[in-house]
Enzyme design. Structure first.
Site, PDB file in Angstrom:
ATOM      1  N   TYR A 109       0.866  -1.182   0.000  1.00  0.00           N
ATOM      2  CA  TYR A 109       0.000   0.000   0.000  1.00  0.00           C
ATOM      3  C   TYR A 109       0.898   1.226   0.000  1.00  0.00           C
ATOM      4  CZ  TYR A 109      -3.213   3.641   1.461  1.00  0.00           C
ATOM      5  OH  TYR A 109      -3.942   4.796   1.509  1.00  0.00           O
ATOM      6  N   GLU A 196      -3.372   7.419  -4.331  1.00  0.00           N
ATOM      7  CA  GLU A 196      -3.263   6.138  -3.638  1.00  0.00           C
ATOM      8  C   GLU A 196      -3.031   4.989  -4.606  1.00  0.00           C
ATOM      9  OE1 GLU A 196      -6.945   4.238  -2.062  1.00  0.00           O
ATOM     10  OE2 GLU A 196      -5.972   4.468  -0.114  1.00  0.00           O
TER      11      GLU A 196
END
Ligand code: ADP
Ligand code: MG
Length: 388
Positions: A109, A196
């Site tokens: 992530y 993101e």
């Protein structure tokens, strides 16, 4: 402002960020042609909607043949996808992204956001990628690193910290530093408020790649990014919010029963709070602003009256620059086409208060008057209960 995954990936590619090869498809035929042109043996058909959680909801299909691509595209196009982020109503799939299927060794992530505390751009990184990051944050916060970038670029030391946290060494550590630098540049040059990659992957061949990309542009900086404004997909936005923005109204749709019309963002939030305190929930946030016109107020009332969720309307105006007679004028205009189908509670104080009240009374409208916000909220909540 949100953009689609495929648009975010194209933007990142301009900055040299490695992304999978892929093509946009608006029809089944285009999906097949796209897959054929990507020659390979595995394809991924990805629904393009402004919401994450598509994988778990069936919006990301791994296909082993062109026939499977065709079937997935047929199934997805026009369908409504309900994911963790769409709400119950879901979102209709109008665009597909056909991508080469990659061999994934690890999923990370990685995101960038504006850290208000340090007034810097911060990276958030985790070796536990591909999943719900909120869940990781709740269950194993030690698996998340937040690092604010101190200077105008990512320093060697900062890049090393992030790479080490992700468990990357040697060539991969270098590739990570290079990637961080490019992401930082893309984020700052494009005035992002959020970027993101979930997941950022390490391929079987040892390469880092952005497998998913979400970019949120800072709306206050859009005036200098015509190229981003051009990516706006109105079909992804709430039609009421689009309508309201055309009249300069700050309107955000919510899911409660009390339609609110207020002047000033702070007062609007206080109004929403007190509605909750009195036991119901607001159907919207609406700040009509200072220099509002009768036309815009009229539009705002129409929005409230045409919303089926609204069981009562609460008008809370503390007139300073906004004049109470303008609010009343807007209401009188709106009911010509949109009858008052729910009770309206009004608290009108300040500039031209008497005139505003007189206009409403002369029109013999069935409005319930309140002297202060507390009473107004109580009346509105009670009125909504009667209707429901
Ligand atoms: P979402 O976050 O909306 O669920 P993602 O783009 O993250 O959508 O995709 C979900 C999952 O699907 C990924 O975590 C990955 O495992 C798989 N996936 C997505 N794109 C590809 C691809 N090009 N090749 C292989 N697997 C993929
Ligand atoms: Mg994802």
């Amino acid at each position: 402002m949100n953009i689609h995954e495929y648009q975010a990936k194209a933007m990142l590619a301009e900055f040299g960020v490695p992304v999978p090869r892929g093509k946009l498809a608006l029809s089944v035929a285009e999906a097949v042609t796209a897959a054929e042109s990507l020659n390979g043996s595995v394809w991924v058909v990805k629904a393009q909607i402004h919401a994450g959680g598509r994988g778990k909801a069936g919006g990301v299909r791994i296909c082993k043949s062109i026939g499977e691509v065709k079937a997935a595209a047929t199934d997805l196009l026009g369908s409504v996808l309900v994911t963790k982020q769409t709400g119950e109503a879901g979102k209709q799939v109008n665009r597909l992204y056909i991508e080469e299927g990659l061999n994934i060794a690890r999923e990370f992530y990685l995101s960038l956001l504006v850290d208000r505390e340090t007034e810097r751009v911060a990276f958030v990184a985790s070796p536990a990628g591909g999943m719900d990051i909120e869940e990781v944050a709740a269950s194993s916060p030690e698996k998340i690193l937040t690092l604010s970038i101190a200077g105008d670029e990512v320093s060697e030391n900062e890049a090393q910290k992030i790479a080490a946290f992700l468990g990357l060494e040697g060539e991969q550590e270098k590739a990570c530093a290079d990637l961080l630098e490019k992401l930082y540049r893309a984020f700052t040059e494009k005035d992002g408020s959020m970027l993101e990659l979930n997941p950022l992957i390490l391929t079987g061949g040892g390469k880092l790649m952005a497998l998913d990309a979400k970019f949120v542009a800072d709306s206050n900086a859009l005036y200098r990014h015509a190229e981003i404004v051009g990516l706006r997909d109105l079909s992804e936005e709430d039609p009421r919010e689009i309508e309201a923005s055309q009249f300069g109204l700050n309107y955000i749709a919510l899911d409660g029963h009390i339609g609110c019309m207020v002047n000033g963002a702070g007062l609007a939030m206080a109004t929403m709070d007190i509605i909750q305190l009195k036991g119901d929930r607001p159907a919207n946030f609406l700040d009509v602003g200072g220099g509002v016109t009768v036309d815009a107020v009229c539009e705002a009332f129409k929005l409230l009256f045409s919303d089926d969720h609204v069981k009562a309307v609460l008008v809370n105006i503390f007139g300073g620059i906004v004049r109470c007679d303008i609010i009343a004028g807007g209401l009188l205009e709106a009911i010509k086409t949109h009858p008052m189908r729910v009770p309206v509670v009004m608290r009108l104080v300040g500039t031209n208060e008497e005139e505003g009240r007189r206009m409403v009374k002369d029109a013999r409208l069935d409005v319930r008057w309140a002297n202060d916000l507390d009473q107004a909220a109580e009346l509105a909540v009670a009125a909504a209960r009667e209707v429901a």
